[in-house]
Design an enzyme around this catalytic site. Structure first.
Site, PDB file in Angstrom:
ATOM      1  N   LYS A 208     -10.581 -52.211  27.095  1.00 55.88           N
ATOM      2  CA  LYS A 208      -9.672 -53.246  28.004  1.00 55.88           C
ATOM      3  C   LYS A 208      -9.707 -52.710  29.395  1.00 55.88           C
ATOM      4  CE  LYS A 208      -4.771 -54.386  27.971  1.00 55.88           C
ATOM      5  NZ  LYS A 208      -3.281 -54.292  27.298  1.00 55.88           N
ATOM      6  N   GLU A 214     -14.179 -41.945  27.358  1.00 56.04           N
ATOM      7  CA  GLU A 214     -14.993 -41.824  25.927  1.00 56.04           C
ATOM      8  C   GLU A 214     -16.147 -42.921  26.135  1.00 56.04           C
ATOM      9  OE1 GLU A 214     -11.684 -41.576  25.775  1.00 56.04           O
ATOM     10  OE2 GLU A 214     -11.230 -39.862  24.311  1.00 56.04           O
ATOM     11  N   GLY A 270      -4.102 -52.950  23.156  1.00 59.53           N
ATOM     12  CA  GLY A 270      -5.156 -52.385  22.506  1.00 59.53           C
ATOM     13  C   GLY A 270      -5.223 -52.426  21.018  1.00 59.53           C
ATOM     14  N   ARG A 271      -4.137 -51.951  20.399  1.00 62.68           N
ATOM     15  CA  ARG A 271      -4.081 -51.757  19.034  1.00 62.68           C
ATOM     16  C   ARG A 271      -3.581 -53.293  18.382  1.00 62.68           C
ATOM     17  NH1 ARG A 271      -0.510 -48.758  21.642  1.00 62.68           N
ATOM     18  NH2 ARG A 271       1.761 -49.493  21.486  1.00 62.68           N
ATOM     19  N   GLU A 356       1.039 -45.013  17.143  1.00 60.93           N
ATOM     20  CA  GLU A 356       1.043 -45.543  18.618  1.00 60.93           C
ATOM     21  C   GLU A 356       2.234 -46.311  18.882  1.00 60.93           C
ATOM     22  OE1 GLU A 356      -2.685 -44.838  21.377  1.00 60.93           O
ATOM     23  OE2 GLU A 356      -2.609 -47.000  21.085  1.00 60.93           O
ATOM     24  N   HIS A 387      -7.694 -38.206  -7.017  1.00 56.41           N
ATOM     25  CA  HIS A 387      -8.270 -36.875  -7.389  1.00 56.41           C
ATOM     26  C   HIS A 387      -8.375 -36.001  -6.147  1.00 56.41           C
ATOM     27  CE1 HIS A 387      -9.991 -38.450 -11.308  1.00 56.41           C
ATOM     28  NE2 HIS A 387     -10.005 -39.565 -10.379  1.00 56.41           N
ATOM     29  N   LYS A 507      -4.832 -36.608  28.543  1.00 59.11           N
ATOM     30  CA  LYS A 507      -5.735 -36.979  29.463  1.00 59.11           C
ATOM     31  C   LYS A 507      -5.985 -36.282  30.659  1.00 59.11           C
ATOM     32  CE  LYS A 507      -5.741 -41.827  27.555  1.00 59.11           C
ATOM     33  NZ  LYS A 507      -5.768 -43.130  27.957  1.00 59.11           N
TER      34      LYS A 507
HETATM   35  O1  F6P Z   1      -5.523 -43.836  24.964  1.00 64.20           O
HETATM   36  C1  F6P Z   1      -4.932 -44.720  24.152  1.00 64.20           C
HETATM   37  C2  F6P Z   1      -5.620 -46.146  24.376  1.00 64.20           C
HETATM   38  O2  F6P Z   1      -4.916 -46.499  25.733  1.00 64.20           O
HETATM   39  C3  F6P Z   1      -5.186 -47.140  23.336  1.00 64.20           C
HETATM   40  O3  F6P Z   1      -3.956 -47.579  23.348  1.00 64.20           O
HETATM   41  C4  F6P Z   1      -6.460 -48.126  23.381  1.00 64.20           C
HETATM   42  O4  F6P Z   1      -6.540 -49.041  22.110  1.00 64.20           O
HETATM   43  C5  F6P Z   1      -7.392 -47.017  23.881  1.00 64.20           C
HETATM   44  O5  F6P Z   1      -6.835 -46.220  24.462  1.00 64.20           O
HETATM   45  C6  F6P Z   1      -8.829 -47.716  24.325  1.00 64.20           C
HETATM   46  O6  F6P Z   1      -8.432 -48.266  25.513  1.00 64.20           O
HETATM   47  P1  F6P Z   1      -9.446 -49.340  26.383  1.00 64.20           P
HETATM   48  O7  F6P Z   1      -9.625 -50.464  25.282  1.00 64.20           O
HETATM   49  O8  F6P Z   1      -8.952 -49.450  27.352  1.00 64.20           O
HETATM   50  O9  F6P Z   1     -10.772 -48.476  26.415  1.00 64.20           O
END
Ligand code: F6P
Length: 548
Positions: A208, A214, A270-271, A356, A387, A507
């Protein structure tokens, strides 16, 4: 709009008294007193059969919970969300994932602009692209057809796509290979591409913000991997990378042509984004028609949530039961147990969606909550979990309400597998609820000393959700069911379910420590434990060669 603090609402006080009165009334008693509750405490709509009879509730409990929802102004909040009001107050944003699945004929306004045409324009662009990949018309830089699609994203930009891909794999184009890279651990990327041919690989960079550490680290590694194999010609990026983002400038800076970018909007959290362009990999996998069927499922649940009376409203009932156990019976977690291997990532997806969203301890008025808010959601597919951790569910000291999810028809019918699977889902709900008394154990000839160990106290609640078959449409309904349940819970707890400030501190500290790991002799000003860990890592990281 003034809403009194949750604990001052009359229904809250009444529920406290009611919980004390109901006390430890056993599910056996509730079924004895009301043998027909199994037929009545069910919502059978939209192809979902939601059985909530095995809950420690009476008609009075449900009525008081509904009153709690009403006194929390839930109806107004639902209307505000659907109308595009900026209910995400701490980020000053509308919350409109429901617009992502609205039909073309709908009109939904944000800041005076109807967003529905934009939503459908992106869906149309995704459909054209997805078909080109699926038909082998979208070619790699060397002219070979694309056979591998690697989604790079994390959080909502990964969990939704990977969950949906796994859930709908049965409907997927089997000649294409899908991989999902999320972790900044280089192993994730390395293992995802180890057997892929770069000339046949397309990366979907899903973020987003297009700034997430990452995702950007993995995207840069992907570009290096690709260019190393294709002779270093930067022009190859255009054939092998597309982006899904709200941030066109950052996408262009990365080197992806914004013509190959699929947009969405700041009013999609995002979620809550798996049905936006973030679902591009899903659409490539299952095709535009199935994707639209999934959206239709979402929309059907949206309409049910928006219009059904609270007593017959699936997300509302699910949410109120969660509140009941969380706030009045002391439960700390909810287990989600899909009896379908295709739903193996559904619990992981729900972890982000629920925790979240409602892992908050400050109300919208900025006050600390004086009651527990979001519970821990967790789970595994059945029968594997049986199990593993079901021992604790049956005989442990904790109360863990369970959501069982199952299907009447298997997508892979084979011999007796499905009957065996489904007999287990039914047996677990029954065993949890009704248990087995010590007398019954003794009557089987078990010696007295062993009988307590073999006794099941029961009274452990569960919901069972049954659908005929796992289809894209049903998946959309299931996801929307939980999305809206999370919203209702957040309204009751008076928290903002749509921000996530709690992920920021880690972060910021990680950025600082990253610098400390790369400078020669950094002055460390952390606590003594963190300083020692950093020093240990710095001194050991290049001490030994990697094993072969
Ligand atoms: O760090 C949490 C978060 O902001 C989530 O809410 C989101 O889904 C994820 O990181 C990834 O964010 P982006 O889509 O901006 O890379």
């Amino acid at each position: 709009m003034y809403v009194p603090r949750l604990t001052e609402l009359p229904a809250w006080q009444q529920l406290l008294q009611h919980a004390a009165r109901l006390g430890s009334v056993h599910l056996c008693d509730l079924f004895d007193q009301d043998p027909g509750r199994g037929d009545r405490m069910v919502i059978d709509e939209l192809g979902l059969y939601v059985d909530y009879a095995k809950h420690r509730v009476t008609a009075e409990t449900l009525q008081l919970l509904v009153e709690l929802a009403e006194q929390s102004r839930l109806r107004l909040q639902i209307d505000a969300m659907f109308a595009g009001e900026k209910i995400n107050l701490t980020e000053n944003r509308a919350v409109l994932h429901t617009a992502l699945r609205a039909p073309r004929s709908a009109r939904i306004y944000v800041d005076g602009v109807d967003v529905v045409p934009e939503v459908h324009a992106v869906l149309d662009k995704m459909s054209v692209f997805a078909e080109r990949v699926r038909q082998g018309e979208w070619l790699g830089f060397t002219g070979r057809r694309i056979r591998n699609i690697v989604n790079i994203g994390i959080g909502g930009s990964d969990l939704g796509p990977v969950m949906a891909y796994e859930a709908l794999r049965y409907y997927s184009e089997r000649s294409l290979c899908f991989r999902f890279v999320s972790n900044v651990d280089g192993t994730d990327f390395a293992e995802a591409v180890v057997d892929l041919e770069p000339a046949e690989t397309l990366f979907v960079v899903a973020s987003k913000t297009f700034t997430t550490l990452e995702t950007m680290t993995n995207a840069h590694s992907a570009r290096r991997w690709l260019l190393a194999a294709l002779g270093g010609d930067e022009r190859a990026v255009a054939n092998h990378f597309v982006a899904v983002s709200t941030h066109a400038t950052a996408v262009a800076q990365f080197g992806i042509d914004t013509a190959n970018m699929f947009g969405f909007w700041d009013w999609v959290g995002g979620r809550y984004s798996m049905d936006s362009a973030i679902g591009l990999s899903t659409m490539i996998a299952i095709g535009p028609a199935h994707f639209r069927a999934m959206l239709a499922g979402f929309h059907a649940m949206d309409e049910h949530f928006r219009t059904a009376p609270f007593e017959r409203n699936m997300p509302v009932i699910l949410a109120l039961l969660a509140v009941w156990y969380n706030n009045f019976l002391g439960a700390e977690s909810i287990a989600v147990l899909p009896y379908d291997q295709y739903l193996k990532r559904f619990p992981a997806y729900l972890q982000q969606l629920t925790m979240e969203s409602n892992g908050k301890s400050i109300t919208l008025d900025g006050e600390p909550v004086n009651y527990p808010s979001g519970p821990i959601y967790w789970g595994e597919p059945g029968t594997n979990g049986q199990h593993s951790f079901y021992q604790l569910l049956h005989q442990g000291t904790r109360l863990v309400p369970c959501d069982f999810i199952g299907f009447c028809r298997s997508l892979n019918p084979a011999g007796s597998h499905h009957d065996l699977l489904m007999s287990n889902i039914f047996a677990q709900g029954e065993a949890l609820a009704f248990g087995k008394t010590t007398d019954a154990v003794r009557a089987e000839g078990t010696p007295d000393w062993l009988a307590p160990h073999r006794t099941f106290e029961g009274n452990r609640p569960s919901t069972t959700i049954l659908a005929d078959q796992l289809t894209p449409e049903i998946l959309g309904k299931l996801v929307a069911l939980y999305e809206h349940s999370v919203f209702v819970q957040g309204v009751i707890w008076q928290v903002n379910s749509f921000d996530q400030w709690g992920v920021e501190l880690g972060k910021v500290l990680a950025r600082q420590i990253t610098d400390e790991l790369s400078t020669a002799e950094p002055a460390l000003h952390h606590d003594s434990s963190t300083n020692a860990l950093i020093r240990r890592y710095r001194s050991r990281r290049s001490a030994a060669a990697n094993p072969a």
